[in-house]
Design a protein around this motif. Structure first.
Motif, PDB file in Angstrom:
ATOM      1  N   UNK A  11      55.156  63.964 -26.477  1.00  0.00           N
ATOM      2  CA  UNK A  11      54.793  62.752 -26.956  1.00  0.00           C
ATOM      3  C   UNK A  11      53.415  62.280 -26.371  1.00  0.00           C
ATOM      4  N   UNK A  12      53.198  62.371 -25.370  1.00  0.00           N
ATOM      5  CA  UNK A  12      51.615  61.888 -25.011  1.00  0.00           C
ATOM      6  C   UNK A  12      50.468  62.962 -25.596  1.00  0.00           C
ATOM      7  N   UNK A  13      50.903  64.256 -25.773  1.00  0.00           N
ATOM      8  CA  UNK A  13      49.921  65.060 -26.489  1.00  0.00           C
ATOM      9  C   UNK A  13      49.822  64.777 -28.214  1.00  0.00           C
ATOM     10  N   UNK A  14      50.730  64.306 -28.960  1.00  0.00           N
ATOM     11  CA  UNK A  14      50.743  63.902 -30.117  1.00  0.00           C
ATOM     12  C   UNK A  14      50.060  62.460 -30.185  1.00  0.00           C
ATOM     13  N   UNK A  15      50.404  61.547 -29.491  1.00  0.00           N
ATOM     14  CA  UNK A  15      49.915  60.319 -29.501  1.00  0.00           C
ATOM     15  C   UNK A  15      48.149  60.371 -28.960  1.00  0.00           C
ATOM     16  N   UNK A  16      47.741  61.530 -28.481  1.00  0.00           N
ATOM     17  CA  UNK A  16      46.291  61.519 -27.896  1.00  0.00           C
ATOM     18  C   UNK A  16      45.507  61.951 -28.951  1.00  0.00           C
ATOM     19  N   UNK A  17      46.133  62.427 -30.117  1.00  0.00           N
ATOM     20  CA  UNK A  17      45.471  62.547 -31.515  1.00  0.00           C
ATOM     21  C   UNK A  17      45.334  61.452 -32.280  1.00  0.00           C
ATOM     22  N   UNK A  18      43.971  60.689 -32.528  1.00  0.00           N
ATOM     23  CA  UNK A  18      44.044  59.477 -33.195  1.00  0.00           C
ATOM     24  C   UNK A  18      44.498  59.581 -34.569  1.00  0.00           C
ATOM     25  N   UNK A  19      45.499  58.590 -34.743  1.00  0.00           N
ATOM     26  CA  UNK A  19      46.081  58.134 -36.086  1.00  0.00           C
ATOM     27  C   UNK A  19      47.147  59.238 -36.454  1.00  0.00           C
TER      28      UNK A  19
END
Length: 451
Positions: A10-18
């Motif tokens: 989740x942290x990997x995906x959330x780090x990509x803006x929008x």
């Protein structure tokens, strides 16, 4: 973004803006509730065009006056002689008088002569009961001039001239504005107003609430300015143009300036003592017996506690009705001492940023009594006791760049207006109205502070 190694968490995906979807409720909730607080038009509900930016009304004088004895020459005889220093221009030969002196119960005297001084009148009278009924006068006694009696083949009594008193108030100009650029006008947002996902409808709605609130606050507790639009050297003036600014007086200004203003001997209490005082104030001013009473929650709670102690035969709940018209207000109705009172809780008195007990304690803690009837003219016409005066807009309806309802005008300028007025890529919206409050026969209104 560089390629990396490891589990896609989740942290990997959330780090990509929008990249993440967002769960956003598209509604804008009315937490401020300013719309519920700032509309007092339901109280007034009457409007009348004004032809000028100030408006006037005249009221007649009292037919009777009361004198106060300031000096005594002769007393305890059938021909007393005394001087009064109030109503000193009122007495005339032939007037029949009574006095507040307890020795004169059931007795009356006729004025035989009057000598006028500077702010005084010296009266020689004769008891209508003759020597068997002497008339007593002492300093401080009140004199009633209740009737008159003339002789056979009499000459006309001295003519009295009754004045009129003028009251006036002023129209105040209210304005509001909105500006939005070309980019933001078309850019969508996450929330909507009426299904429109742009910021403009929300801003327009909030500006409308603010403008309506500004008008309501001024109509309730605005102070009339000493400056008017006709002043050549205005004290209250625009900082750029130097032109005068005028304000309208609201209900509180009217009542405290021209009406009855009183309060409980001990703030925070209300009972029969205070109610009797309110009624006595009305009787002293010959006010109508059917009154509506406006207040906020702090005052209403005290009134409610008092009303709940009374029998159901005197108190009931009903809808407010004025001049046969029903309003959307539930009220507590009290019948007492020949008077009828409809107690109305008005939310604007509770507005924490406008009328809290720490901001405007006297308004927040007061009862405002307004007669429910219309006021009669001396020639048997009628006018509302309280109404909004306004200068009409130049036209009604809608056309390119502008619209009006007769009281409020809206116009739009800039390159984004229906008909562009400039090369600047903005939509500039203006709202303007000119309104004032008018109250008539305000001596019948009362402000009574209880907390």
């Amino acid at each position: 973004m560089a390629v990396t190694q490891g589990a896609v968490n989740k942290s990997y995906v959330s780090a990509i803006d929008f990249l993440d979807q967002r769960d956003i409720d598209p509604n804008i909730y009315d937490q401020s509730r300013d719309r519920a607080f700032t509309d007092i038009m339901k109280i007034v509900d009457r409007t009348k065009p004004a032809t000028m930016f100030n408006y006037h009304n005249f009221v007649n004088a009292d037919v009777y006056e009361v004198g106060t004895i300031s000096a005594v020459t002769t007393t305890g005889t059938a021909a007393p002689v005394f001087t009064i220093n109030t109503a000193s221009t009122y007495p005339r030969v032939g007037d029949l008088i009574k006095s507040s002196n307890s020795n004169n119960v059931g007795r009356q005297a006729r004025i035989q002569s009057v000598t006028f001084g500077s702010g005084t009148a010296t009266i020689t009278a004769r008891s209508v009961g003759g020597n068997a009924a002497p008339f007593f006068v002492t300093i401080g006694d009140l004199i009633q001039f209740g009737s008159n009696a003339q002789a056979e083949k009499s000459t006309a009594p001295t003519n009295r001239r009754y004045p009129v008193t003028k009251y006036y108030n002023q129209i105040q100009i209210f304005r509001e504005v909105d500006d939005i650029t070309d980019v933001q006008k078309v850019a969508k947002i996450e929330v909507n107003v009426g299904g429109d996902y742009h910021i403009l409808p929300y801003q327009t709605l909030m500006k409308a609430v603010k403008m309506k609130g500004d008008i309501s606050v001024q109509m309730l507790c605005g102070t009339q300015s000493t400056t008017s639009f006709g002043d050549t050297n205005p004290f209250l003036a625009d900082g750029t143009s130097g032109l005068p600014i005028q304000t309208t007086g609201g209900l509180d200004w009217y009542v405290t300036t021209y009406g009855i203003s009183d309060q409980s001997a001990v703030l925070g209490t209300f009972g029969f003592t205070e109610l009797d005082e309110i009624i006595d104030n009305f009787i002293a001013n010959k006010a109508p017996t059917d009154q509506m009473v406006f207040m906020g929650s702090r005052a209403y709670r005290i009134i409610s506690k008092f009303l709940k102690q009374l029998g159901s035969s005197s108190v009931d709940s009903r809808r407010l009705s004025v001049d046969g018209k029903s309003f959307d207000w539930n009220v507590e109705h009290l019948s007492y001492g020949g008077f009828e009172f409809d107690f109305v809780h008005v939310p604007i008195f509770d507005h924490p940023q406008l009328f809290s007990s720490t901001l405007v304690a006297d308004v927040n803690g007061s009862l405002y009594f307004v007669p429910k009837d219309q006021v009669d003219t001396v020639d048997n016409g009628r006018q509302p006791r309280i109404q909004i005066r306004y200068t009409p807009t130049p036209f009604m309806g809608t056309s390119a760049n502008t619209s009006a309802n007769g009281m409020i005008r809206e116009w739009r300028t800039g390159a984004l207006a229906e008909v562009p007025t400039s090369s600047e890529m903005v939509l500039h919206t203006d709202w303007e109205t000119a309104q004032g409050l008018e109250c008539i026969a305000v001596k019948h209104f009362q402000k009574y502070r209880i907390v």
